[in-house]
Motif scaffolding. Structure first.
Motif, PDB file in Angstrom:
ATOM      1  N   PHE A   1       0.794  -1.195  -0.050  1.00  0.00           N
ATOM      2  CA  PHE A   1       0.038  -0.029  -0.005  1.00  0.00           C
ATOM      3  C   PHE A   1       0.735   1.250  -0.098  1.00  0.00           C
ATOM      4  CE2 PHE A   1      -3.207  -2.012   2.999  1.00  0.00           C
ATOM      5  CZ  PHE A   1      -3.429  -3.158   1.950  1.00  0.00           C
ATOM      6  N   GLU A   2       0.320   2.388  -0.516  1.00  0.00           N
ATOM      7  CA  GLU A   2       0.875   3.478  -0.470  1.00  0.00           C
ATOM      8  C   GLU A   2      -0.090   4.304   0.357  1.00  0.00           C
ATOM      9  OE1 GLU A   2       3.968   3.908  -0.679  1.00  0.00           O
ATOM     10  OE2 GLU A   2       4.095   1.978  -1.897  1.00  0.00           O
ATOM     11  N   ALA A   3       0.104   5.197   1.299  1.00  0.00           N
ATOM     12  CA  ALA A   3      -0.788   6.091   2.016  1.00  0.00           C
ATOM     13  C   ALA A   3      -0.097   7.221   2.435  1.00  0.00           C
ATOM     14  CB  ALA A   3      -1.309   4.982   3.423  1.00  0.00           C
ATOM     15  N   ALA A   4      -1.187   8.273   2.655  1.00  0.00           N
ATOM     16  CA  ALA A   4      -0.547   9.620   2.945  1.00  0.00           C
ATOM     17  C   ALA A   4      -1.267   9.841   4.395  1.00  0.00           C
ATOM     18  CB  ALA A   4      -0.990  10.640   2.077  1.00  0.00           C
TER      19      ALA A   4
ATOM     20  N   PHE B   1      -4.105   5.242  -0.600  1.00  0.00           N
ATOM     21  CA  PHE B   1      -4.712   5.723  -1.855  1.00  0.00           C
ATOM     22  C   PHE B   1      -4.249   4.820  -2.931  1.00  0.00           C
ATOM     23  CE2 PHE B   1      -0.495   7.805  -0.929  1.00  0.00           C
ATOM     24  CZ  PHE B   1       0.067   7.735  -2.181  1.00  0.00           C
ATOM     25  N   GLN B   2      -3.515   3.995  -2.677  1.00  0.00           N
ATOM     26  CA  GLN B   2      -3.012   3.109  -3.798  1.00  0.00           C
ATOM     27  C   GLN B   2      -2.730   1.527  -3.086  1.00  0.00           C
ATOM     28  OE1 GLN B   2       0.499   4.835  -5.427  1.00  0.00           O
ATOM     29  NE2 GLN B   2       0.834   3.461  -7.212  1.00  0.00           N
ATOM     30  N   TRP B   3      -2.654   0.650  -4.049  1.00  0.00           N
ATOM     31  CA  TRP B   3      -2.124  -0.900  -3.896  1.00  0.00           C
ATOM     32  C   TRP B   3      -1.843  -1.472  -5.098  1.00  0.00           C
ATOM     33  CZ3 TRP B   3      -4.601  -4.412  -6.638  1.00  0.00           C
ATOM     34  CH2 TRP B   3      -6.177  -4.223  -6.971  1.00  0.00           C
ATOM     35  N   SER B   4      -0.866  -2.123  -4.877  1.00  0.00           N
ATOM     36  CA  SER B   4      -0.327  -2.947  -5.959  1.00  0.00           C
ATOM     37  C   SER B   4      -0.509  -4.549  -5.491  1.00  0.00           C
ATOM     38  CB  SER B   4       1.070  -2.576  -6.309  1.00  0.00           C
ATOM     39  OG  SER B   4       1.754  -3.708  -7.192  1.00  0.00           O
ATOM     40  N   CYS B   5      -0.846  -5.466  -6.434  1.00  0.00           N
ATOM     41  CA  CYS B   5      -0.712  -6.745  -5.980  1.00  0.00           C
ATOM     42  C   CYS B   5      -0.337  -7.590  -7.166  1.00  0.00           C
ATOM     43  CB  CYS B   5      -2.367  -7.233  -5.820  1.00  0.00           C
ATOM     44  SG  CYS B   5      -2.540  -9.011  -5.285  1.00  0.00           S
ATOM     45  N   HIS B   6       0.713  -8.608  -6.856  1.00  0.00           N
ATOM     46  CA  HIS B   6       1.225  -9.570  -7.584  1.00  0.00           C
ATOM     47  C   HIS B   6       0.838 -10.691  -7.268  1.00  0.00           C
ATOM     48  CE1 HIS B   6       4.475  -6.712  -9.764  1.00  0.00           C
ATOM     49  NE2 HIS B   6       4.076  -7.346 -10.605  1.00  0.00           N
ATOM     50  N   THR B   7       0.190 -11.706  -8.100  1.00  0.00           N
ATOM     51  CA  THR B   7      -0.260 -12.923  -7.749  1.00  0.00           C
ATOM     52  C   THR B   7       0.638 -13.911  -8.330  1.00  0.00           C
ATOM     53  OG1 THR B   7      -2.441 -12.293  -7.324  1.00  0.00           O
ATOM     54  CG2 THR B   7      -2.254 -14.544  -7.555  1.00  0.00           C
TER      55      THR B   7
ATOM     56  N   GLU C   1       0.523  -2.848   6.193  1.00  0.00           N
ATOM     57  CA  GLU C   1      -0.440  -3.112   5.648  1.00  0.00           C
ATOM     58  C   GLU C   1      -1.769  -3.534   6.394  1.00  0.00           C
ATOM     59  OE1 GLU C   1       2.215  -3.633   4.204  1.00  0.00           O
ATOM     60  OE2 GLU C   1       1.966  -2.157   2.389  1.00  0.00           O
ATOM     61  N   ALA C   2      -1.172  -4.424   7.428  1.00  0.00           N
ATOM     62  CA  ALA C   2      -2.265  -5.062   8.489  1.00  0.00           C
ATOM     63  C   ALA C   2      -2.923  -3.906   9.065  1.00  0.00           C
ATOM     64  CB  ALA C   2      -1.619  -6.016   9.285  1.00  0.00           C
ATOM     65  N   THR C   3      -2.078  -3.047   9.792  1.00  0.00           N
ATOM     66  CA  THR C   3      -2.507  -1.729  10.543  1.00  0.00           C
ATOM     67  C   THR C   3      -3.479  -0.856   9.651  1.00  0.00           C
ATOM     68  OG1 THR C   3      -0.541  -0.586  10.134  1.00  0.00           O
ATOM     69  CG2 THR C   3      -0.753  -1.786  12.070  1.00  0.00           C
TER      70      THR C   3
END
Ligand code: SF4
Length: 493
Positions: A299-302, A320-326, A371-373
């Protein structure tokens, strides 16, 4: 000549004051994140000033300090001037600029206000006010009170927009600053002595290198440390390193067998001595127990000091943004991503799109508890999402934890951050080709986007840069995982 920042730097460390005055080129240049923080600080100061619509700004830049002093003198004499921003003063061979001066009604006495984007007062803020008060009083200005303008974290932005009177809180620090005042002039004299001595002071490194502010000369001051410096033992902080160095222990092979060490520290020290990579005997079993498909998420967060959206508070985290590689068990790799438009609070859409992407069987790999928090915070904030978010946590696997408990290489230098692990495990795969190379810059650029500081023609490029950065993070996680798999196979063979 001292400045306020040199004074504060010198209060932190005399060597820092000396180097700043005599050898500023030895400082590590500010990186993109630091530059973004400076810019945010400037904007914050500008916003704070709008709380006093009748204030007069002295806009002379720092290198034209005498001009600022001249203009200040004129304004001080004018009884119609009620509020001055960035007033300039020189006394005791020290220059200061005062954020805000407020004239007491009908008299020649002033309140001095320092603006900080903190949520609570700190000793360094009081020192900041104290040096200003000393210089202002030495310049003949009567100061009645010294105050801090801080952020009120109880403020919640309404649909109607920002309410500055609620966002800021002004607290009186006159009593606290008065206690510090007698020490200021002697410290000013001492720092002048140090700066003019012509000899760089000898100061050991220690906790003062990081508090209250990280020192730009740290790389210079530690440039003679060996490859196996004790600072590179995981969990050895500046305080412990200072104590060890004071007894002549600088390298890991000098650490006494009596030193209390945990398992991680023992293996790091062993690896730093031998140069061998340490791999856990359990690595194959650990890896085999992680269920496919593997979803690598980032995640990216501000956490903007000034709330961006209605119903949010200062410093509230806004992912505000996530990326996921599966990664599937047959080796197939897929990528998905989300980047908020920025017009509205993105948290619900962020979460719903993410949950939809990672739903189903398999593990969710993260690199740190962040990410969990973040998801927990969203679950607590949005009741409807709580029941959807909660089951995901049981699928979480901390990739950094996996690295930490299964691998050590002396080039990690005690750090398991993804930016430090990647070049050791996957040399040549890095972030150097990207326009955005770390999370703080990503967050500040997103805030720029939301607050309209990006030209319409540049928006597309910025969005591509943000997407490329977050994608690289999860791609890096995949590479680290694959390296662990390789090590596990080697151990088994
Ligand atoms: S790194 Fe530490 S010792 Fe060196 S100048 Fe900075 S604060 Fe002083």
């Amino acid at each position: 000549m001292l400045s306020k920042s040199k004074f504060i730097g010198g209060w932190q460390c005399e060597k820092r004051a000396y180097l700043t005055a005599n050898d500023p080129k030895l400082a590590t240049p500010p990186d993109a994140a630091t530059r973004a923080r400076f810019a945010a600080g400037t904007r914050f100061g500008e916003l704070a000033r709008t709380s006093w619509p009748n204030g007069i700004l002295i806009s002379s830049p720092a290198f034209r300090h005498d001009d600022a002093v001249h203009k200040t003198k004129k304004l001080l004499k004018d009884p119609n001037i009620e509020v001055i921003f960035e007033a300039g003063f020189t006394a005791l061979d020290t220059r200061v600029r005062a954020d805000v001066m407020i004239r007491k009604s009908g008299c020649d006495t002033w309140d001095l206000v320092e603006v900080k984007s903190s949520t609570s007062p700190k000793l360094v803020h009081d020192m900041d006010l104290a040096i200003q008060r000393v210089v202002l009083e030495a310049s003949g200005v009567n100061i009645e009170s010294t105050k801090l303008m801080l952020i009120d974290t109880t403020y919640v932005r309404s649909n109607g927009g920002l309410d500055l009177a609620e966002l800021f809180k002004i607290i009186d620090r006159t009593a606290e600053v008065s206690i510090l005042m007698p020490d200021i002039s002697p410290l000013v004299d001492r720092l002048h002595e140090v700066v003019d001595s012509g000899t760089e002071p000898t100061v050991p490194i220690g906790p003062h290198c990081a508090e209250p502010y990280g020192c730009d000369f740290f790389a210079y001051c530690t440039s003679d440390r060996p490859e196996n410096w004790v600072m590179y033992v995981p969990g050895f902080g500046l305080s412990r390193v200072q104590k060890l160095e004071a007894t002549g222990v600088v390298a890991t092979d000098q650490i006494s067998s009596d030193e209390h060490l945990n398992e991680l520290q023992k293996r790091a020290i062993e690896s730093s001595k031998s140069g061998d990579i340490w791999i856990s005997e359990d690595i194959s079993t650990t890896i085999a127990n992680i269920a496919f498909p593997l979803r690598f998420i980032d995640f990216e967060a501000a956490s903007p000091v000034v709330p961006l959206y209605a119903s949010t508070r200062p410093y509230e985290r806004i992912p505000f943004q996530w990326s996921c590689h599966t990664l599937h068990d047959d080796g197939r790799l897929e990528h998905a991503e989300y980047l908020a438009e920025g017009d509205d609070d993105p948290r619900v859409e962020f979460t719903e799109t993410l949950l939809s992407e990672i739903e189903g069987p398999g593990s969710v790999l993260v690199y740190s508890p962040y990410e969990a928090t973040t998801l927990k915070m969203i679950g607590e904030r949005f009741e409807d999402l709580q029941t959807l978010v909660d089951p995901v946590f049981s699928r979480f696997v901390d990739l950094m934890g996996l690295v930490k408990s299964n691998y050590y290489h002396r080039d990690l230098k005690g750090s398991f951050s993804i930016k430090d692990v990647l070049p050791v495990m996957v040399p040549g795969f890095d972030y150097s080709d990207l326009a955005i190379q770390e999370g703080e810059t990503a967050a500040s650029r997103f805030v720029d986007l939301v607050e309209g500081r990006v030209e319409a023609g540049d928006t597309g490029q910025l969005r591509s840069n943000l997407l490329a950065y977050c994608e690289r993070d999860t791609e890096a996680m995949v590479k680290i995982w694959q390296h662990l798999e390789l090590l596990a196979q080697k151990i088994q063979a």
